[in-house]
Write a protein that holds these residues in place. Structure first.
Motif, PDB file in Angstrom:
ATOM      1  N   THR A   1      10.487  58.886  93.704  1.00 31.12           N
ATOM      2  CA  THR A   1      11.464  59.857  94.161  1.00 31.12           C
ATOM      3  C   THR A   1      12.246  60.410  92.982  1.00 31.12           C
ATOM      4  O   THR A   1      12.741  59.653  92.151  1.00 31.12           O
ATOM      5  CB  THR A   1      12.440  59.180  95.141  1.00 31.12           C
ATOM      6  OG1 THR A   1      11.684  58.551  96.164  1.00 31.12           O
ATOM      7  CG2 THR A   1      13.388  60.180  95.741  1.00 31.12           C
ATOM      8  N   PRO A   2      12.388  61.754  92.917  1.00 28.73           N
ATOM      9  CA  PRO A   2      13.186  62.323  91.838  1.00 28.73           C
ATOM     10  C   PRO A   2      14.668  62.050  92.051  1.00 28.73           C
ATOM     11  O   PRO A   2      15.115  61.786  93.158  1.00 28.73           O
ATOM     12  CB  PRO A   2      12.893  63.827  91.912  1.00 28.73           C
ATOM     13  CG  PRO A   2      12.331  64.075  93.258  1.00 28.73           C
ATOM     14  CD  PRO A   2      11.761  62.770  93.745  1.00 28.73           C
ATOM     15  N   ASP A   3      15.434  62.126  90.957  1.00 25.59           N
ATOM     16  CA  ASP A   3      16.886  62.013  91.036  1.00 25.59           C
ATOM     17  C   ASP A   3      17.434  63.192  91.828  1.00 25.59           C
ATOM     18  O   ASP A   3      16.730  64.186  92.022  1.00 25.59           O
ATOM     19  CB  ASP A   3      17.497  62.026  89.623  1.00 25.59           C
ATOM     20  CG  ASP A   3      17.235  60.735  88.864  1.00 25.59           C
ATOM     21  OD1 ASP A   3      16.981  59.709  89.518  1.00 25.59           O
ATOM     22  OD2 ASP A   3      17.283  60.767  87.622  1.00 25.59           O
ATOM     23  N   PRO A   4      18.694  63.119  92.231  1.00 27.34           N
ATOM     24  CA  PRO A   4      19.278  64.237  92.976  1.00 27.34           C
ATOM     25  C   PRO A   4      19.224  65.554  92.205  1.00 27.34           C
ATOM     26  O   PRO A   4      19.211  66.616  92.794  1.00 27.34           O
ATOM     27  CB  PRO A   4      20.727  63.808  93.215  1.00 27.34           C
ATOM     28  CG  PRO A   4      20.708  62.322  93.145  1.00 27.34           C
ATOM     29  CD  PRO A   4      19.611  61.982  92.172  1.00 27.34           C
ATOM     30  N   ASP A   5      19.199  65.497  90.866  1.00 25.15           N
ATOM     31  CA  ASP A   5      19.134  66.737  90.092  1.00 25.15           C
ATOM     32  C   ASP A   5      17.706  67.249  89.946  1.00 25.15           C
ATOM     33  O   ASP A   5      17.454  68.234  89.259  1.00 25.15           O
ATOM     34  CB  ASP A   5      19.785  66.552  88.721  1.00 25.15           C
ATOM     35  CG  ASP A   5      19.047  65.560  87.831  1.00 25.15           C
ATOM     36  OD1 ASP A   5      18.074  64.923  88.296  1.00 25.15           O
ATOM     37  OD2 ASP A   5      19.433  65.426  86.655  1.00 25.15           O
ATOM     38  N   GLY A   6      16.724  66.597  90.585  1.00 30.76           N
ATOM     39  CA  GLY A   6      15.348  67.079  90.581  1.00 30.76           C
ATOM     40  C   GLY A   6      14.507  66.569  89.432  1.00 30.76           C
ATOM     41  O   GLY A   6      13.410  67.070  89.193  1.00 30.76           O
TER      42      GLY A   6
ATOM     43  N   GLY B   1      12.424  61.889  83.119  1.00 26.74           N
ATOM     44  CA  GLY B   1      13.192  63.032  82.625  1.00 26.74           C
ATOM     45  C   GLY B   1      12.548  64.380  82.903  1.00 26.74           C
ATOM     46  O   GLY B   1      13.179  65.412  82.709  1.00 26.74           O
ATOM     47  N   ARG B   2      11.296  64.395  83.330  1.00 29.03           N
ATOM     48  CA  ARG B   2      10.614  65.655  83.621  1.00 29.03           C
ATOM     49  C   ARG B   2      11.127  66.258  84.920  1.00 29.03           C
ATOM     50  O   ARG B   2      11.510  65.543  85.847  1.00 29.03           O
ATOM     51  CB  ARG B   2       9.105  65.447  83.753  1.00 29.03           C
ATOM     52  CG  ARG B   2       8.388  65.191  82.448  1.00 29.03           C
ATOM     53  CD  ARG B   2       8.221  66.517  81.686  1.00 29.03           C
ATOM     54  NE  ARG B   2       7.683  66.313  80.360  1.00 29.03           N
ATOM     55  CZ  ARG B   2       6.472  66.670  79.974  1.00 29.03           C
ATOM     56  NH1 ARG B   2       5.647  67.247  80.811  1.00 29.03           N
ATOM     57  NH2 ARG B   2       6.081  66.464  78.741  1.00 29.03           N
ATOM     58  N   ASP B   3      11.086  67.594  84.992  1.00 25.35           N
ATOM     59  CA  ASP B   3      11.467  68.320  86.206  1.00 25.35           C
ATOM     60  C   ASP B   3      10.371  68.105  87.249  1.00 25.35           C
ATOM     61  O   ASP B   3       9.222  68.490  87.057  1.00 25.35           O
ATOM     62  CB  ASP B   3      11.621  69.803  85.884  1.00 25.35           C
ATOM     63  CG  ASP B   3      12.087  70.625  87.075  1.00 25.35           C
ATOM     64  OD1 ASP B   3      12.066  70.124  88.206  1.00 25.35           O
ATOM     65  OD2 ASP B   3      12.459  71.796  86.861  1.00 25.35           O
TER      66      ASP B   3
END
Length: 190
Positions: free
Chosen positions: A4-9, A14-16
């Motif tokens: 799951t990505p972080d809330p900032d995506g 660290g990749r988008d």
């Protein structure tokens, strides 16, 4: 294993996450980091799997069960039943308000009071056909629970007063009668 990505995506590396998904769906080759990173490879695999599933579902021609139309029409007719709405006076002609919405407003009014909580609320609108008046006034029947030890006569008088005021001020409908039934008591820990 999907990551799951972080809330900032961003993925844990660290990749988008959106950029990794977009490249995977477009079939673009992954760079050296994405090929070796477990986070990026999992995100790309998820994107490709989801893309394949969407493609397969888009190609299907689903056949709804015969009862779907009947169930939809019953739901539509239920929504349009006139006994489920209140008719409110308005300068532009009669307005309609869902009984459930009106009851929620009145329950919320009671819940905001000290020493009492609303349980249920039923609203009936009078229809005085003898005088030709559409009868906008309502009768309210509300059940409440009261805090142990409160003066029930005082609490029910306040509930009656607050429900009548909320009906007229918040809903715009005159309240003709308020019946209150105390169905339970609660302690201070509630």
């Amino acid at each position: 294993m999907a990551l799951t990505p972080d809330p900032d995506g961003r993925l844990a590396c660290g990749r988008d996450a959106a950029a990794v998904w977009d490249r995977a769906v477009a079939g673009e080759p992954a760079d050296a980091h994405e090929r070796g990173c477990p986070h990026c490879t999992a995100a790309a695999a998820d994107a490709r799997g989801l893309g394949a599933l969407v493609q397969r579902l888009a190609q299907e021609d689903p056949e709804p069960p015969p009862s779907v139309l009947d169930r939809v029409m019953v739901a539509v007719r239920t929504e349009l039943r006139p006994h489920d709405v209140l008719t409110l006076p308005s300068p532009h002609g009669p307005a309609r308000l869902s009984r459930a919405a009106a009851a929620a407003v009145l329950r919320h009014t009671v819940d905001a009071m000290a020493g009492v909580r609303a349980r249920s609320c039923r609203i009936e609108q009078a229809d005085d056909t003898r005088s030709g008046d559409p009868g906008h006034a309502v009768d309210v029947r509300i059940t409440v629970t009261a805090r142990f030890g409160v003066d029930l006569a005082s609490v029910t008088a306040r509930v009656r007063q607050m429900v009548a005021a909320a009906g007229e001020q918040a809903l715009g409908v005159p309240v003709r009668r308020v019946d209150i039934e105390v169905v339970d008591v609660f302690g201070d820990h509630w």
